[in-house]
Design an enzyme around this catalytic site. Structure first.
Site, PDB file in Angstrom:
ATOM      1  N   GLY A 126      -1.551  -5.226  -2.828  1.00  0.00           N
ATOM      2  CA  GLY A 126      -0.525  -4.076  -3.124  1.00  0.00           C
ATOM      3  C   GLY A 126       0.025  -3.280  -1.840  1.00  0.00           C
ATOM      4  O   GLY A 126       1.067  -3.001  -1.932  1.00  0.00           O
ATOM      5  N   GLU A 127      -0.766  -3.346  -0.942  1.00  0.00           N
ATOM      6  CA  GLU A 127      -0.543  -2.382   0.426  1.00  0.00           C
ATOM      7  C   GLU A 127       0.797  -3.122   0.926  1.00  0.00           C
ATOM      8  O   GLU A 127       1.601  -2.488   1.475  1.00  0.00           O
ATOM      9  CB  GLU A 127      -1.750  -2.489   1.296  1.00  0.00           C
ATOM     10  N   ARG A 128       0.549  -4.464   1.019  1.00  0.00           N
ATOM     11  CA  ARG A 128       1.648  -5.287   1.491  1.00  0.00           C
ATOM     12  C   ARG A 128       3.021  -5.196   0.960  1.00  0.00           C
ATOM     13  O   ARG A 128       3.975  -5.009   1.479  1.00  0.00           O
ATOM     14  CB  ARG A 128       1.200  -6.897   1.907  1.00  0.00           C
TER      15      ARG A 128
END
Ligand SMILES: Cc1cc2nc3c(=O)[nH]c(=O)nc-3n(C[C@H](O)[C@H](O)[C@H](O)COP(=O)(O)OP(=O)(O)OC[C@H]3O[C@@H](n4cnc5c(N)ncnc54)[C@H](O)[C@@H]3O)c2cc1C
Length: 387
Positions: A249-251
């Site tokens: 999700g962060e990426r």
């Protein structure tokens, strides 16, 4: 003929997403953008979290039961894209750490008590979160971290250090990646939620950076920090798998932020190229400039569409690690290329602070490093083909 510079939308967005886009946009332009220069010096203030919480913008993808809006994953992309109008990479990153890096693991792995204690106030913007993976001796190599948590009766004792931690100075709690069993390989990691005011938590120096000046970045130490069993987030021994899930999700949000930041710079530069004259014509009218804009627009569009389609797969229950890595890699590279080309088109003015171009150039550079470097993305993609 009108010049189409607005991002082309994708089938993932509905009218509701577009309405939300308008309200976030209005808020960002009115309440955040006017301060972006000032916050380069001071870092952005905590009231940004409180205000965004009050407006319901922090919990867009969190369930109603925890004070959120219950929206789908695309709400996150809309927020990331509209925050770019503040023209402050540090601000967008600081907010995204809370909304897209800390809240999702709390929701996915937290107990009901943890959700009430940490998730709900963070959705309201009353508390600020940070995420601690990187250490002075281990960044890309997450499995090489040394921060240890050792069980002692019904408590855990934590020792170690974390570095480059966004929001680290202002945060109320940290989601901390630790090693609990050094012999157990990838099954020897555990996540903890650690209150930052506990004895033994030391906020060491504020780190001075190339860009993202509006965000605070901390070196943190943990010396015999005692936490109860209830501080474990998820399962003991499953922290590595949990943080790898978080990183996906962060990426994707990192890719969205990179593309949106570069898109704003593209638009600003297009305007400048229409106004700045050399040799009797606007610089944008030289064929070389026209082709540069055409190249940049094509790459930005490709990066955006790849991210949208990957997000669609993610939102529909797939776990497309290969495509997420591709989207993050491509977006980061395109953003840096666009930033460099825009600075070139601005000429000397691009090198001066007053135009904000050099700031975007510095801020965007982080994308090729943070949340997994280009080289790590290439490793993940290459290995996914069995190599
Ligand atoms: C402004 C900023 C904010 C950040 N915020 C956070 C945060 O909030 N929380 C957090 O935990 N971390 C944060 N980070 C850390 C960031 O995620 C790491 O910097 C990043 O993962 C790279 O790790 P490293 O810096 O230790 O580089 P290293 O791992 O030391 O890598 C150095 C170089 O070696 C290359 N390399 C490493 N391994 C390989 C390999 N196997 N194959 C090929 N090349 C390789 C890398 O690609 C890189 O070019 C932040 C960093 C910055 C700069």
């Amino acid at each position: 003929m009108a010049v189409a510079t607005a991002p082309l939308r994708h089938f993932i967005f509905t009218d509701e997403h577009e309405q939300l886009r308008e309200s976030i946009h209005a808020f960002v332009v009115k309440e955040l953008a006017p301060h972006s220069e000032e916050w380069e010096e001071t870092t952005f203030p905590d009231w940004v979290f409180a205000r965004m919480g009050e407006l319901g913008f922090l919990g867009l993808t969190m369930p109603d039961a925890y004070g959120g809006q219950g929206g789908d994953y695309y709400y996150s992309l809309v927020r990331a894209e509209e925050l770019s109008y503040a023209r402050s990479g540090g601000l967008s990153m600081g907010v995204a750490v809370q909304t897209d890096m800390c809240l999702p693991p709390l929701l996915a792995f937290g107990t009901e008590e943890q959700k009430q204690r940490y998730l709900v106030p963070s959705v309201r913007g009353e508390t600020i979160a940070c995420l601690g993976i990187t250490e002075p001796d281990a960044g890309s190599d997450v499995a090489g971290i040394k921060t240890r948590a050792v069980r002692d009766g019904d408590e855990w004792v934590i020792n170690g250090s974390k570095t480059f931690i966004t929001n680290g100075h202002r945060s109320d709690y940290i989601i901390l990646v630790t090693k609990t069993d050094p012999e157990a390989g990838h099954d020897g990691f555990t996540l903890f939620i650690v209150d930052m005011d506990l004895p033994g938590v030391i906020r060491e120096k504020k780190l001075v950076k190339l860009g993202m000046h509006a965000s605070d970045t901390a070196l943190l130490a943990f010396q015999d920090v005692r936490v109860p069993e209830t501080a474990v987030l998820g399962s003991v021994g499953k922290g590595f798998q949990q943080i790898m899930w978080e990183l996906q999700g962060e990426r994707m949000v990192g890719a969205a932020l990179a593309i949106a930041g570069a898109q704003r710079l593209f638009e600003q530069t297009l305007e400048y190229a229409g106004e700045r004259n050399a040799f009797g014509r606007p610089i944008g009218k030289f064929q070389v400039s026209r082709h540069k804009f055409a190249d940049m627009a094509t790459k930005l569009e490709a990066a955006r569409q790849l991210n949208y389609t990957t997000a669609w797969r993610f939102a529909n229950g797939e776990y497309p690690v290969r495509e997420i890595s591709m989207a993050k890699l491509f977006a980061s590279r395109v953003a840096c290329e666009v930033a460099d080309e825009c600075l070139q088109i601005y000429g000397g003015a691009g090198y001066m602070r007053e135009y904000g171009v050099e700031r975007a150039w510095r801020d965007l550079r982080l994308n090729r490093i943070g949340a997994g470097t280009d080289e790590i993305m290439l490793e993940v993609i290459g290995r996914s083909y069995g190599l």
